[in-house]
Design a protein around this motif. Structure first.
Motif, PDB file in Angstrom:
ATOM      1  N   SER A 119       0.818  -1.211   0.000  1.00 45.71           N
ATOM      2  CA  SER A 119       0.000   0.000   0.000  1.00 45.71           C
ATOM      3  C   SER A 119       0.856   1.267   0.000  1.00 45.71           C
ATOM      4  CB  SER A 119      -0.962   0.026   1.202  1.00 45.71           C
ATOM      5  OG  SER A 119      -1.991  -0.921   1.030  1.00 45.71           O
ATOM      6  N   SER A 120       2.057   1.156  -0.564  1.00 45.07           N
ATOM      7  CA  SER A 120       2.998   2.277  -0.663  1.00 45.07           C
ATOM      8  C   SER A 120       3.466   2.797   0.690  1.00 45.07           C
ATOM      9  CB  SER A 120       2.394   3.437  -1.477  1.00 45.07           C
ATOM     10  OG  SER A 120       2.149   3.035  -2.803  1.00 45.07           O
ATOM     11  N   VAL A 121       3.239   2.054   1.764  1.00 50.86           N
ATOM     12  CA  VAL A 121       3.789   2.427   3.070  1.00 50.86           C
ATOM     13  C   VAL A 121       5.283   2.099   3.065  1.00 50.86           C
ATOM     14  CG1 VAL A 121       3.703   2.001   5.547  1.00 50.86           C
ATOM     15  CG2 VAL A 121       1.588   2.024   4.212  1.00 50.86           C
ATOM     16  N   GLY A 122       6.108   3.033   3.531  1.00 52.05           N
ATOM     17  CA  GLY A 122       7.550   2.838   3.488  1.00 52.05           C
ATOM     18  C   GLY A 122       8.129   3.028   2.104  1.00 52.05           C
ATOM     19  N   THR A 123       7.432   3.806   1.253  1.00 51.82           N
ATOM     20  CA  THR A 123       7.883   4.080  -0.110  1.00 51.82           C
ATOM     21  C   THR A 123       8.117   5.579  -0.268  1.00 51.82           C
ATOM     22  OG1 THR A 123       6.672   2.188  -1.020  1.00 51.82           O
ATOM     23  CG2 THR A 123       7.252   3.939  -2.554  1.00 51.82           C
ATOM     24  N   TYR A 124       9.256   5.935  -0.838  1.00 48.35           N
ATOM     25  CA  TYR A 124       9.626   7.346  -0.941  1.00 48.35           C
ATOM     26  C   TYR A 124      10.244   7.637  -2.312  1.00 48.35           C
ATOM     27  CZ  TYR A 124       9.448   6.635   4.116  1.00 48.35           C
ATOM     28  OH  TYR A 124       9.055   6.288   5.382  1.00 48.35           O
ATOM     29  N   ARG A 125       9.929   8.812  -2.840  1.00 47.61           N
ATOM     30  CA  ARG A 125      10.608   9.296  -4.042  1.00 47.61           C
ATOM     31  C   ARG A 125      11.710  10.252  -3.590  1.00 47.61           C
ATOM     32  NH1 ARG A 125       8.007  12.217  -9.439  1.00 47.61           N
ATOM     33  NH2 ARG A 125       9.928  13.238 -10.128  1.00 47.61           N
ATOM     34  N   VAL A 126      12.913  10.022  -4.085  1.00 52.43           N
ATOM     35  CA  VAL A 126      14.073  10.827  -3.695  1.00 52.43           C
ATOM     36  C   VAL A 126      14.558  11.613  -4.908  1.00 52.43           C
ATOM     37  CG1 VAL A 126      16.372  10.794  -2.672  1.00 52.43           C
ATOM     38  CG2 VAL A 126      14.702   9.057  -2.016  1.00 52.43           C
ATOM     39  N   GLU A 127      14.637  12.931  -4.758  1.00 56.87           N
ATOM     40  CA  GLU A 127      15.011  13.805  -5.862  1.00 56.87           C
ATOM     41  C   GLU A 127      16.504  14.144  -5.874  1.00 56.87           C
ATOM     42  OE1 GLU A 127      12.901  14.713  -8.132  1.00 56.87           O
ATOM     43  OE2 GLU A 127      10.998  14.119  -7.220  1.00 56.87           O
ATOM     44  N   ARG A 128      17.142  14.177  -4.688  1.00 59.96           N
ATOM     45  CA  ARG A 128      18.516  14.669  -4.602  1.00 59.96           C
ATOM     46  C   ARG A 128      19.404  13.700  -3.821  1.00 59.96           C
ATOM     47  NH1 ARG A 128      17.898  20.224  -1.645  1.00 59.96           N
ATOM     48  NH2 ARG A 128      17.045  18.742  -0.130  1.00 59.96           N
ATOM     49  N   PRO A 129      20.672  13.586  -4.183  1.00 62.83           N
ATOM     50  CA  PRO A 129      21.587  12.674  -3.477  1.00 62.83           C
ATOM     51  C   PRO A 129      21.668  12.954  -1.988  1.00 62.83           C
ATOM     52  CG  PRO A 129      22.585  13.442  -5.511  1.00 62.83           C
ATOM     53  CD  PRO A 129      21.327  14.232  -5.341  1.00 62.83           C
ATOM     54  N   GLU A 130      21.634  14.212  -1.596  1.00 68.15           N
ATOM     55  CA  GLU A 130      21.784  14.542  -0.177  1.00 68.15           C
ATOM     56  C   GLU A 130      20.598  14.085   0.670  1.00 68.15           C
ATOM     57  OE1 GLU A 130      20.906  18.557  -2.332  1.00 68.15           O
ATOM     58  OE2 GLU A 130      21.916  16.636  -2.743  1.00 68.15           O
ATOM     59  N   ASP A 131      19.474  13.768   0.017  1.00 64.23           N
ATOM     60  CA  ASP A 131      18.294  13.315   0.764  1.00 64.23           C
ATOM     61  C   ASP A 131      18.283  11.804   0.992  1.00 64.23           C
ATOM     62  OD1 ASP A 131      17.319  15.902   0.858  1.00 64.23           O
ATOM     63  OD2 ASP A 131      16.166  15.689  -1.002  1.00 64.23           O
ATOM     64  N   LEU A 132      19.100  11.058   0.257  1.00 62.13           N
ATOM     65  CA  LEU A 132      19.025   9.596   0.300  1.00 62.13           C
ATOM     66  C   LEU A 132      19.315   9.000   1.677  1.00 62.13           C
ATOM     67  CD1 LEU A 132      18.538   6.972  -1.258  1.00 62.13           C
ATOM     68  CD2 LEU A 132      20.964   6.980  -1.896  1.00 62.13           C
ATOM     69  N   PRO A 133      20.346   9.395   2.394  1.00 63.53           N
ATOM     70  CA  PRO A 133      20.615   8.757   3.696  1.00 63.53           C
ATOM     71  C   PRO A 133      19.447   8.863   4.679  1.00 63.53           C
ATOM     72  CG  PRO A 133      22.545   9.985   2.976  1.00 63.53           C
ATOM     73  CD  PRO A 133      21.439  10.339   2.030  1.00 63.53           C
ATOM     74  N   ASP A 134      18.821  10.028   4.774  1.00 64.71           N
ATOM     75  CA  ASP A 134      17.705  10.192   5.701  1.00 64.71           C
ATOM     76  C   ASP A 134      16.502   9.362   5.274  1.00 64.71           C
ATOM     77  OD1 ASP A 134      19.109  11.872   7.327  1.00 64.71           O
ATOM     78  OD2 ASP A 134      18.269  13.725   6.498  1.00 64.71           O
ATOM     79  N   VAL A 135      16.264   9.289   3.975  1.00 59.19           N
ATOM     80  CA  VAL A 135      15.138   8.499   3.477  1.00 59.19           C
ATOM     81  C   VAL A 135      15.367   7.015   3.748  1.00 59.19           C
ATOM     82  CG1 VAL A 135      13.925   7.741   1.395  1.00 59.19           C
ATOM     83  CG2 VAL A 135      14.383  10.169   1.744  1.00 59.19           C
ATOM     84  N   LEU A 136      16.583   6.537   3.553  1.00 54.53           N
ATOM     85  CA  LEU A 136      16.882   5.134   3.847  1.00 54.53           C
ATOM     86  C   LEU A 136      16.653   4.827   5.327  1.00 54.53           C
ATOM     87  CD1 LEU A 136      20.114   4.540   1.725  1.00 54.53           C
ATOM     88  CD2 LEU A 136      17.878   3.448   1.399  1.00 54.53           C
ATOM     89  N   THR A 137      17.054   5.738   6.186  1.00 57.39           N
ATOM     90  CA  THR A 137      16.841   5.552   7.624  1.00 57.39           C
ATOM     91  C   THR A 137      15.365   5.409   7.936  1.00 57.39           C
ATOM     92  OG1 THR A 137      18.851   6.778   8.165  1.00 57.39           O
ATOM     93  CG2 THR A 137      17.195   6.570   9.903  1.00 57.39           C
ATOM     94  N   LYS A 138      14.520   6.233   7.309  1.00 56.13           N
ATOM     95  CA  LYS A 138      13.070   6.135   7.519  1.00 56.13           C
ATOM     96  C   LYS A 138      12.524   4.820   6.973  1.00 56.13           C
ATOM     97  CE  LYS A 138      12.001  10.301   5.814  1.00 56.13           C
ATOM     98  NZ  LYS A 138      11.152  11.447   5.394  1.00 56.13           N
ATOM     99  N   ALA A 139      13.003   4.416   5.802  1.00 56.61           N
ATOM    100  CA  ALA A 139      12.510   3.175   5.196  1.00 56.61           C
ATOM    101  C   ALA A 139      12.838   1.960   6.044  1.00 56.61           C
ATOM    102  CB  ALA A 139      13.085   3.014   3.788  1.00 56.61           C
ATOM    103  N   TYR A 140      13.995   1.968   6.707  1.00 58.96           N
ATOM    104  CA  TYR A 140      14.388   0.831   7.544  1.00 58.96           C
ATOM    105  C   TYR A 140      13.489   0.661   8.767  1.00 58.96           C
ATOM    106  CZ  TYR A 140      18.730  -0.036   4.973  1.00 58.96           C
ATOM    107  OH  TYR A 140      19.647  -0.358   4.001  1.00 58.96           O
ATOM    108  N   THR A 141      12.733   1.685   9.135  1.00 55.14           N
ATOM    109  CA  THR A 141      11.819   1.527  10.269  1.00 55.14           C
ATOM    110  C   THR A 141      10.668   0.591   9.940  1.00 55.14           C
ATOM    111  OG1 THR A 141      10.447   3.451   9.683  1.00 55.14           O
ATOM    112  CG2 THR A 141      12.368   3.849  11.085  1.00 55.14           C
ATOM    113  N   PHE A 142      10.440   0.308   8.653  1.00 56.92           N
ATOM    114  CA  PHE A 142       9.351  -0.580   8.236  1.00 56.92           C
ATOM    115  C   PHE A 142       9.830  -2.007   7.967  1.00 56.92           C
ATOM    116  CE2 PHE A 142       7.945   3.688   7.094  1.00 56.92           C
ATOM    117  CZ  PHE A 142       6.666   3.709   7.639  1.00 56.92           C
ATOM    118  N   GLY A 143      11.137  -2.233   8.021  1.00 59.32           N
ATOM    119  CA  GLY A 143      11.661  -3.573   7.772  1.00 59.32           C
ATOM    120  C   GLY A 143      13.164  -3.514   7.582  1.00 59.32           C
ATOM    121  N   GLU A 144      13.802  -4.658   7.651  1.00 58.78           N
ATOM    122  CA  GLU A 144      15.266  -4.691   7.602  1.00 58.78           C
ATOM    123  C   GLU A 144      15.824  -4.354   6.231  1.00 58.78           C
ATOM    124  OE1 GLU A 144      16.822  -8.320   9.065  1.00 58.78           O
ATOM    125  OE2 GLU A 144      16.567  -7.746  11.146  1.00 58.78           O
ATOM    126  N   ASP A 145      15.156  -4.763   5.165  1.00 60.73           N
ATOM    127  CA  ASP A 145      15.704  -4.609   3.823  1.00 60.73           C
ATOM    128  C   ASP A 145      14.925  -3.566   3.034  1.00 60.73           C
ATOM    129  OD1 ASP A 145      17.260  -6.662   4.666  1.00 60.73           O
ATOM    130  OD2 ASP A 145      16.372  -8.182   3.362  1.00 60.73           O
TER     131      ASP A 145
END
Length: 350
Positions: A187-213
Motif C-alpha cells: 500500500s505504498s507504506v515505506g515508499t519514498y521518491r528521492v530527488e537529490r543525493p543529499e536526501d538519500l541517507p535520511d530516506v533510507l533511515t526512515k525506510a528501515y523503520t518498516f523492515g530490515e531490507d
C-alpha cells in the motif's frame, strides 16, 4: 458455505484489510453464505464453546469497521487489546473457528498475512483458504526476490539494488530521481521518491523503520497500470492516475484522489503485451488462484516495467481488482464467489 473472513492483523495495512474484509463479508452474506468476519490478531472473546452454531447467529460482524483513514494505522497500542499479551499472531478462538469453516477467505494485506506465514500454518492444519500458497506468497511479498525472478523470466522491471540491515548506499551511485521501498511493504507504506543525493541517507533511515531490507530502484516517469489475474488469465487493464503526487497510501484509499480508467486507454497491441506480462509474472512467481500485478509505462518509449505482484489484492470500495472484474460484467459479489471457486479448485487438484 460456512466461511471465516480473516482481516486486520498487525501490518501497516491493517485498516485497509479491515475495509476489504467487511466488504467481502457483506458480499458473502448477500450470496447466502454463513460468514463470520474476524480480526486475525484480536480474535473473538467468547465465553461459550466455539461450535458451528456460531455461524448461524444473527450478528453483524462488520458493524464497527470504519473507512480507511488518510494515514496508515499506529500499531503501537494494538497488543494492549489482547488479554494474553498478544504473543501469537492468532487471537482468541481464531484457529478454532477457521477449523470449523468450509474455507477461510483471506482479506489480509501486508506482513503477517500476505507473506505466506498464515498460509503455511493453515496448510499444516488442513484449513482451506483463498489465494495462492505459502511459497508463492513469500516470493511475491519480497520485492527483492520477486525482481530477481522477473529478470530471470525476461520480464522487464526497474533497475535497482537491495540494501540490508541499515546498509547505506553511495548517493553518487544512484540515478535521480529514484524510489526507495521497504522490501516487504505494501500500500505504498515505506515508499519514498528521492530527488537529490543529499536526501538519500535520511530516506533510507526512515525506510528501515518498516523492515530490515529496502530497495533503491530506477524511477520510471510515465503512466501507471495494474492487471488482475484470475486462474492464470488476465483481466482488463486498469490505469491509475493520481490527481496529485504519486499513487501513495492516501491516493490509494481516499475516494476522489485518483482517476482510474478501466479498460485503460491503450492500443490493442499494448493491452495484449501488458496482459501477457501479467500472466508471465503469475507463472514466474508460481502463483495460483488470483493476484494483481502492477506496472509502469515509460513515457519516453511506451515500454512497460513490472513493479510488483499482490497476492491478496485490496477489496475496498476504491480497490482495483473489483473494478477490473466489473469491466467484464462481474459484480463484486460474483467476484468473491469466483475467488472462492478458483481457490477451492487448488485443493481438488492436490
Amino acid at each position: 458455505m460456512k466461511i471465516v473472513v480473516l482481516a486486520g492483523g498487525t501490518s501497516t495495512e491493517r485498516d485497509v484489510s479491515l475495509s476489504s474484509g467487511s466488504k467481502i463479508y457483506y458480499a458473502l452474506k448477500a450470496r447466502g453464505h454463513q460468514a463470520i468476519l474476524l480480526d486475525v490478531y484480536l480474535g473473538l472473546e467468547f465465553n461459550e464453546p466455539v461450535t458451528k452454531g456460531l455461524f448461524e447467529k444473527d450478528i453483524d460482524w462488520a458493524k464497527d469497521i470504519r473507512a480507511v483513514s488518510e494515514s496508515h494505522p499506529d500499531l503501537s497500542r494494538l497488543k494492549e487489546q489482547r488479554k494474553d499479551g498478544g504473543r501469537s499472531m492468532f487471537g482468541p478462538n481464531v484457529l478454532a473457528l477457521c477449523e470449523l469453516a468450509d474455507i477461510v477467505f483471506l482479506g489480509l494485506h501486508g506482513a503477517n498475512g500476505e507473506d505466506g506465514r498464515i498460509q503455511a500454518a493453515f496448510d499444516l492444519m488442513g484449513i482451506p483458504y483463498t489465494g495462492t500458497g505459502y511459497l508463492s506468497s513469500a516470493l511475491a511479498m519480497d520485492k527483492g526476490l520477486s525482481k530477481q525472478l522477473f529478470r530471470q523470466a525476461k520480464i522487464p522491471t526497474p533497475a535497482g539494488i537491495t540494501l540490508k540491515n541499515g546498509q547505506q548506499a553511495d548517493p553518487a551511485s544512484v540515478p535521480y530521481p529514484c524510489m526507495v521501498k521497504t522490501v516487504c511493504g505494501g500500500s505504498s507504506v515505506g515508499t519514498y521518491r528521492v530527488e537529490r543525493p543529499e536526501d538519500l541517507p535520511d530516506v533510507l533511515t526512515k525506510a528501515y523503520t518498516f523492515g530490515e531490507d529496502v530497495i533503491v530502484e530506477q524511477f520510471i516517469s510515465g503512466r501507471e497500470f495494474s492487471v488482475g489475474v484470475i486462474d492464470g488469465k488476465a483481466l482488463p487493464v486498469i490505469e491509475i492516475a493520481p490527481l496529485q503526487g504519486y499513487y501513495d497510501y492516501k491516493n490509494k484509499y481516499q475516494p476522489g484522489s485518483t482517476v482510474e480508467t478501466c479498460p485503460a486507454d491503450l492500443s490493442s497491441e499494448l493491452t495484449a503485451q501488458l496482459q501477457g506480462y501479467a500472466e508471465q509474472v503469475f507463472e514466474a512467481l508460481k502463483l495460483s488462484s488470483y493476484a494483481r500485478i502492477d506496472f509502469m509505462m515509460d513515457a519516453s518509449d511506451d515500454s512497460f516495467y513490472c513493479l510488483e505482484a499482490n497476492t491478496l489484492p485490496g477489496m475496498t470500495p476504491t480497490s482495483l481488482l473489483p473494478q477490473e472484474a466489473a469491466a467484464v460484467g462481474m459484480s463484486f459479489e460474483e467476484l468473491c464467489e469466483k475467488l472462492i471457486e478458483v481457490s477451492l479448485a487448488r485443493y481438488r487438484q492436490a
